[in-house]
Design an enzyme around this catalytic site. Structure first.
Site, PDB file in Angstrom:
ATOM      1  CG  ASP A  55      -4.062  -1.701  -7.059  1.00 12.13           C
ATOM      2  OD1 ASP A  55      -2.835  -1.472  -6.853  1.00 12.13           O
ATOM      3  OD2 ASP A  55      -5.075  -2.401  -6.344  1.00 12.13           O
ATOM      4  CD  GLU A 120      -2.718  -2.417  -1.057  1.00 12.60           C
ATOM      5  OE1 GLU A 120      -2.430  -2.535   0.067  1.00 12.60           O
ATOM      6  OE2 GLU A 120      -3.549  -1.871  -1.606  1.00 12.60           O
TER       7      GLU A 120
END
Ligand code: BES
Ligand code: ZN
Length: 432
Positions: A55, A120
């Site tokens: 991400d 994250e």
């Protein structure tokens, strides 16, 4: 991204599973799956766990990018695009390492255990639970962990990192009228949420960076002379800071104070206000509901729970003193723990040799100011050493516009990751 990674790794002969995590708390949105992978299953080889995230932070051309952020371009020896350095580039690095071994006909030195997540940048929702549940299953037998999701301090000297700060992220919402109002009609007649909110935000931190919430600094471990000495040898200059920020807006005059502020003291940053008028132009509106976003970077020995007590108590006191008829809600959106280890371990020794082999210099041992929430979870649950081995440089512009990864850092980064695996395969197992 998860499916892309699965495709790449499956084609290389790795066993890949996409682990679904259900919905994001309080929403109807599916969490992105965690990619769990294994390349090699030889009981004679060590098992090295590598972690990364696919991400990225949001990015819009309108933010000021010179190129389309989600189109990778090669420009002046740099790979430019969102995620190039944080952290899609490094995740590709592990895949490239497997490819390189296959193309060169070199036996892969370890069993590579892989964990790549997609939350994250939002505090790694769901991953802590997965690690706990899988520690004696998928993660069984892991000998050491390597995380490639950090950067050199400056632009020329490689580092290995043994500490990062935690992050507790808050929203403080003030609401009043049932809809946005005309400021000419209602201005002066009603309490304005944005005025109340800016009052609260101004009481959190001073413009010199001093946290104004009582109790937080009391939890910080005192500086010892031995720790202070460590800062003397770090290759970092104020010019690195000027270059990376494109300004001379430093709060401290010396390298040592600046690095201590980044590594070993808590800081509070204001990020934005949701619901406030922010477009170009001059709209005469009183926003009905606004949420201020701020985060606190945490250090030893601040616990998220005690921090949260300090924050809510203080914000509620400030609110009471204000005596407003609006409503206020302070909410912890996510938190992640700090991590502090020691580089005195065979895992770091392997990375040091790898760095020297590729970059021809010994790395500096550093701490960092950013956060990777699962670092401590891996260390505590698997009870094995964790190492942060960076690929990019301090001026890569992670989270900013024109994020880049120098091509040489990418190529040498893949070599460093690969060399690390070779040294980790044979390094005598000394260290805590
Ligand atoms: N790669 C960074 C972590 C990092 C930043 C390491 C700076 C070393 C130096 C990571 O992707 C990141 O940005 N993490 C978030 C986590 C947070 C939302 C809990 C961060 O630090 O803001
Ligand atoms: Zn990031």
């Amino acid at each position: 991204m998860a499916h892309f990674i699965k495709g790449e790794l499956t084609a290389l002969g790795a066993e890949i599973e996409l682990r679904e995590l259900g919905k994001q708390e309080g929403t109807n949105v599916d969490l992105p799956p965690i990619v769990l992978g294994r390349y090699g299953n030889d009981p004679k080889k060590r098992n090295i766990l590598v972690y990364g995230h696919y991400d990225v932070q949001p990015a819009l051309v309108e933010d000021g990018w010179d190129t389309e952020p989600f189109q990778l371009v090669e420009k002046d020896g740099k790979l430019v695009g969102r995620g190039s350095t944080d952290d899609k580039g490094p995740v590709m690095g592990w895949i490239n390492s497997i490819q390189a071994h296959q193309k060169a006909g070199i036996e892969f030195p370890v069993n590579l255990v892989m964990c790549f997540e997609g939350m994250e940048e939002y505090g790694s929702d769901g991953l802590d639970d997965l690690i706990r549940a899988e520690k004696d299953k998928f993660f069984k037998g892991v000998d050491a962990t390597c995380i490639c999701d950090n950067y050199w301090l400056g632009t020329s000297h490689p580092v290995l990192t043994y500490g990062i700060r935690g992050c507790s992220y808050y929203s403080v919402t003030v609401s009043g009228p049932s809809a946005d109002l005309h400021s000419g009609i209602f201005g002066g007649m009603v309490s304005e949420p944005l005025i109340d909110l800016t009052h609260i935000l101004s009481k959190l931190v001073s413009p010199q960076g001093k946290i104004l919430i009582p109790g937080i600094m009391d939890m910080v471990v005192p500086l010892t002379p031995e720790e202070e000495k460590l800062y003397d040898d770090i290759k970092y200059s104020m010019d690195d800071l000027y270059a990376a920020t494109g300004s001379k807006t430093n709060l401290f005059d010396t390298e040592k104070e600046s690095l201590m502020a980044r590594w070993r003291y808590p800081t509070l940053s204001l990020h934005g206000v949701e619901g406030a008028f922010s477009a170009p132009g001059a709209k005469t509106v009183i926003p009905a509901k606004v949420s201020g976003k701020f985060s606190i970077r945490t250090v030893p020995n601040i616990t998220p729970r005690e921090l949260d007590e300090c924050v809510s108590k203080y914000v509620n006191t400030v609110w009471k003193e204000l005596g407003s008829k609006n409503k206020m809600e302070i909410k912890l959106m996510h938190d992640g723990m700090w991590w502090l280890s020691s580089p005195d371990h065979w895992n770091f020794e392997a990375a040091k040799k790898a760095t020297k082999a590729v970059w021809k210099v010994d790395p500096d041992f550093t701490r960092e100011g950013g956060s990777i929430p699962v670092t401590l979870t891996f260390e505590e649950e698997l009870k094995k050493n964790v190492l942060l081995l960076p690929m990019g440089r301090g001026d890569d512009g992670a989270h900013s516009i024109n994020e880049k990864l120098d091509l040489i850092n990418y190529i040498n980064g893949v070599k460093t990751l690969s060399a690390y695996l070779h040294y980790a395969a044979v390094q005598p197992m000394a260290g805590a």
